[in-house]
Structures are given as C-alpha cells and as structure tokens.
Design an enzyme around this catalytic site. Structure first.
Site, PDB file in Angstrom:
ATOM      1  N   ILE A   1      14.749   4.203   7.264  1.00 46.38           N
ATOM      2  CA  ILE A   1      14.057   4.826   8.406  1.00 46.38           C
ATOM      3  C   ILE A   1      12.536   4.599   8.345  1.00 46.38           C
ATOM      4  O   ILE A   1      11.856   4.608   9.374  1.00 46.38           O
ATOM      5  CB  ILE A   1      14.399   6.343   8.470  1.00 46.38           C
ATOM      6  CG1 ILE A   1      14.170   6.920   9.840  1.00 46.38           C
ATOM      7  CG2 ILE A   1      13.664   7.135   7.410  1.00 46.38           C
ATOM      8  CD1 ILE A   1      14.796   8.300  10.029  1.00 46.38           C
TER       9      ILE A   1
ATOM     10  N   ASN B   1      15.971   2.756  -7.570  1.00 45.75           N
ATOM     11  CA  ASN B   1      15.216   3.746  -8.334  1.00 45.75           C
ATOM     12  C   ASN B   1      16.149   4.814  -8.901  1.00 45.75           C
ATOM     13  O   ASN B   1      17.000   5.340  -8.181  1.00 45.75           O
ATOM     14  CB  ASN B   1      14.181   4.420  -7.424  1.00 45.75           C
ATOM     15  CG  ASN B   1      13.199   3.427  -6.820  1.00 45.75           C
ATOM     16  OD1 ASN B   1      12.860   2.428  -7.455  1.00 45.75           O
ATOM     17  ND2 ASN B   1      12.773   3.679  -5.598  1.00 45.75           N
TER      18      ASN B   1
ATOM     19  N   GLN C   1      12.820   7.891  -7.253  1.00 41.77           N
ATOM     20  CA  GLN C   1      14.030   8.245  -6.499  1.00 41.77           C
ATOM     21  C   GLN C   1      13.816   9.577  -5.784  1.00 41.77           C
ATOM     22  O   GLN C   1      13.623  10.611  -6.434  1.00 41.77           O
ATOM     23  CB  GLN C   1      15.249   8.345  -7.418  1.00 41.77           C
ATOM     24  CG  GLN C   1      16.533   8.666  -6.639  1.00 41.77           C
ATOM     25  CD  GLN C   1      17.785   8.705  -7.509  1.00 41.77           C
ATOM     26  OE1 GLN C   1      17.695   8.754  -8.732  1.00 41.77           O
ATOM     27  NE2 GLN C   1      18.931   8.704  -6.863  1.00 41.77           N
TER      28      GLN C   1
ATOM     29  N   HIS D   1      21.193   4.330  -4.264  1.00 45.38           N
ATOM     30  CA  HIS D   1      20.988   3.375  -3.171  1.00 45.38           C
ATOM     31  C   HIS D   1      20.182   2.187  -3.654  1.00 45.38           C
ATOM     32  O   HIS D   1      19.361   2.301  -4.559  1.00 45.38           O
ATOM     33  CB  HIS D   1      20.283   4.044  -1.980  1.00 45.38           C
ATOM     34  CG  HIS D   1      19.010   4.754  -2.347  1.00 45.38           C
ATOM     35  ND1 HIS D   1      19.009   6.017  -2.901  1.00 45.38           N
ATOM     36  CD2 HIS D   1      17.711   4.370  -2.258  1.00 45.38           C
ATOM     37  CE1 HIS D   1      17.755   6.386  -3.130  1.00 45.38           C
ATOM     38  NE2 HIS D   1      16.944   5.404  -2.759  1.00 45.38           N
ATOM     39  N   PHE D   2      20.426   1.075  -3.028  1.00 48.52           N
ATOM     40  CA  PHE D   2      19.727  -0.172  -3.338  1.00 48.52           C
ATOM     41  C   PHE D   2      18.909  -0.570  -2.116  1.00 48.52           C
ATOM     42  O   PHE D   2      19.437  -0.616  -1.002  1.00 48.52           O
ATOM     43  CB  PHE D   2      20.728  -1.287  -3.680  1.00 48.52           C
ATOM     44  CG  PHE D   2      21.442  -1.045  -4.988  1.00 48.52           C
ATOM     45  CD1 PHE D   2      22.464  -0.112  -5.077  1.00 48.52           C
ATOM     46  CD2 PHE D   2      21.083  -1.743  -6.125  1.00 48.52           C
ATOM     47  CE1 PHE D   2      23.113   0.124  -6.286  1.00 48.52           C
ATOM     48  CE2 PHE D   2      21.724  -1.515  -7.338  1.00 48.52           C
ATOM     49  CZ  PHE D   2      22.740  -0.576  -7.423  1.00 48.52           C
TER      50      PHE D   2
HETATM   51  P1  5GP Z   1      14.024   6.275  -2.819  1.00 49.98           P
HETATM   52  O1  5GP Z   1      12.552   6.561  -2.882  1.00 49.98           O
HETATM   53  O2  5GP Z   1      14.852   7.508  -3.085  1.00 49.98           O
HETATM   54  O3  5GP Z   1      14.436   5.101  -3.666  1.00 49.98           O
HETATM   55  O4  5GP Z   1      14.282   5.795  -1.345  1.00 49.98           O
HETATM   56  C1  5GP Z   1      14.813   6.612  -0.359  1.00 49.98           C
HETATM   57  C2  5GP Z   1      14.700   5.859   0.949  1.00 49.98           C
HETATM   58  O5  5GP Z   1      15.498   6.519   1.908  1.00 49.98           O
HETATM   59  C3  5GP Z   1      13.277   5.812   1.502  1.00 49.98           C
HETATM   60  O6  5GP Z   1      12.868   4.460   1.632  1.00 49.98           O
HETATM   61  C4  5GP Z   1      13.395   6.518   2.854  1.00 49.98           C
HETATM   62  O7  5GP Z   1      12.611   5.934   3.856  1.00 49.98           O
HETATM   63  C5  5GP Z   1      14.875   6.421   3.163  1.00 49.98           C
HETATM   64  N1  5GP Z   1      15.389   7.503   3.977  1.00 49.98           N
HETATM   65  C6  5GP Z   1      15.175   8.833   3.768  1.00 49.98           C
HETATM   66  N2  5GP Z   1      15.805   9.577   4.719  1.00 49.98           N
HETATM   67  C7  5GP Z   1      16.430   8.683   5.531  1.00 49.98           C
HETATM   68  C8  5GP Z   1      17.241   8.831   6.712  1.00 49.98           C
HETATM   69  O8  5GP Z   1      17.516   9.929   7.198  1.00 49.98           O
HETATM   70  N3  5GP Z   1      17.708   7.684   7.273  1.00 49.98           N
HETATM   71  C9  5GP Z   1      17.425   6.461   6.755  1.00 49.98           C
HETATM   72  N4  5GP Z   1      17.947   5.412   7.402  1.00 49.98           N
HETATM   73  N5  5GP Z   1      16.669   6.282   5.665  1.00 49.98           N
HETATM   74  C10 5GP Z   1      16.169   7.375   5.062  1.00 49.98           C
END
Ligand code: 5GP
Ligand code: ZN
Length: 142
Positions: A33, A88, A95, A101-102
C-alpha cells in the site's frame, strides 16, 4: 489470526480483490500500500496461513512461497532493470506486520532507494570470523 491486516486481505475483508495479483491454495501476492518504488510494482508475497517469522513456516508453505516469489520475480523483472527481495524478521529488523511477508521491489537506475547500501565492515579477527562459522554450524537443525 483475528487482528492481522494480512489475514484480513487473504479473507478479502479489507482491500479489494482486484488488487490481488496472484493467488493459489497456499500463497497470495498483492501490491504494497506504501510502495518503496514510486514507479510501482512493490509486491508483497505471503503464505495464506498466519505465521509470524520465516522460521515458523511449514516446509510445504516455505516451498510454496518461494515458488510464488520466483513466479512474480519473472514478471517484475520484465519491466524493471533489477529487483530486491527483502524479508524482515522482528521489529529490530524492520518487521511491522507480524504475518511473514516477502517484499519484491523493482529497481531502476538512480531510483534513490536505499537497501543495499550498508557499510561493508571487516571482521575484528580471523578467529572472530571462524568462531561465527562454528556458532552457526552448531545451531543448524534439520
Ligand atoms: P514490514 O516493515 O513489516 O516488513 O512491511 C510491512 C509492509 O506492509 C509495509 O511495506 C506496508 O506498506 C505494508 N502494508 C501495511 N498495511 C498494509 C495494507 O493494509 N495493505 C497493503 N497492501 N500493504 C500494507
Ligand atoms: Zn496473518
């Protein structure tokens, strides 16, 4: 899991199903997003089953996720010049969503994204380096 954003995306409770790029019985891929890449294509790939860390995944789900990463990478590399795969684990490593997630991040010349620009350090000593090899070897499990 009840309060997990990504589990809600899997169950189509939030987001729009047309935002989902790819889905099979074990995995799903959708656009981030808030993409790191302004030109777009920053894709998240997740197992449908809720796991927090990469180490929590079953072997079957880990294999399925890797196959989906490969499939999506083939698509992304057709319109980009390169691509990073980032994953992460835990907050200290960045994270923020606790569903493994990747990130697949398409890359272009001079796109200004800072991922691979860490300082290339030196080990304190050869024994430090070899101790680390041994420590990790001792921790390896099936
Ligand atoms: P992290 O920092 O945990 O590795 O990455 C989490 C990712 O999830 C971030 O890049 C963030 O933009 C994405 N994200 C968080 N909430 C949502 C959502 O509701 N929809 C989508 N498509 N991505 C999300
Ligand atoms: Zn989840």
């Amino acid at each position: 899991m009840k309060d997990c954003i990504f589990c809600k995306i899997i169950k189509k409770e939030i987001g729009q199903s047309k935002d989902i790029i790819y889905e099979d019985d074990k995995t799903i891929a959708f656009l981030d997003i808030t993409p790191a890449q302004k030109k777009g294509g920053h894709t998240l790939i997740i197992p449908k089953k809720h796991y927090e860390l990469v180490t929590d995944m079953s072997d079957a789900d880990a294999k399925a996720v890797m196959l989906t990463i490969k499939k999506l990478s083939k698509a992304l590399l057709q319109f980009s010049q390169g691509m990073n795969i980032i994953q992460n684990n835990k907050r200290v490593a960045g994270q923020y969503v606790n569903h493994v997630h990747f990130h697949l991040i398409p890359r272009f010349d001079n796109d200004g994204i800072l991922i691979e620009k860490w300082t290339a350090n030196k080990y304190n000593s050869e024994s430090d380096r070899l101790n680390m090899v041994q420590t990790i070897k001792n921790l390896l499990k099936d």
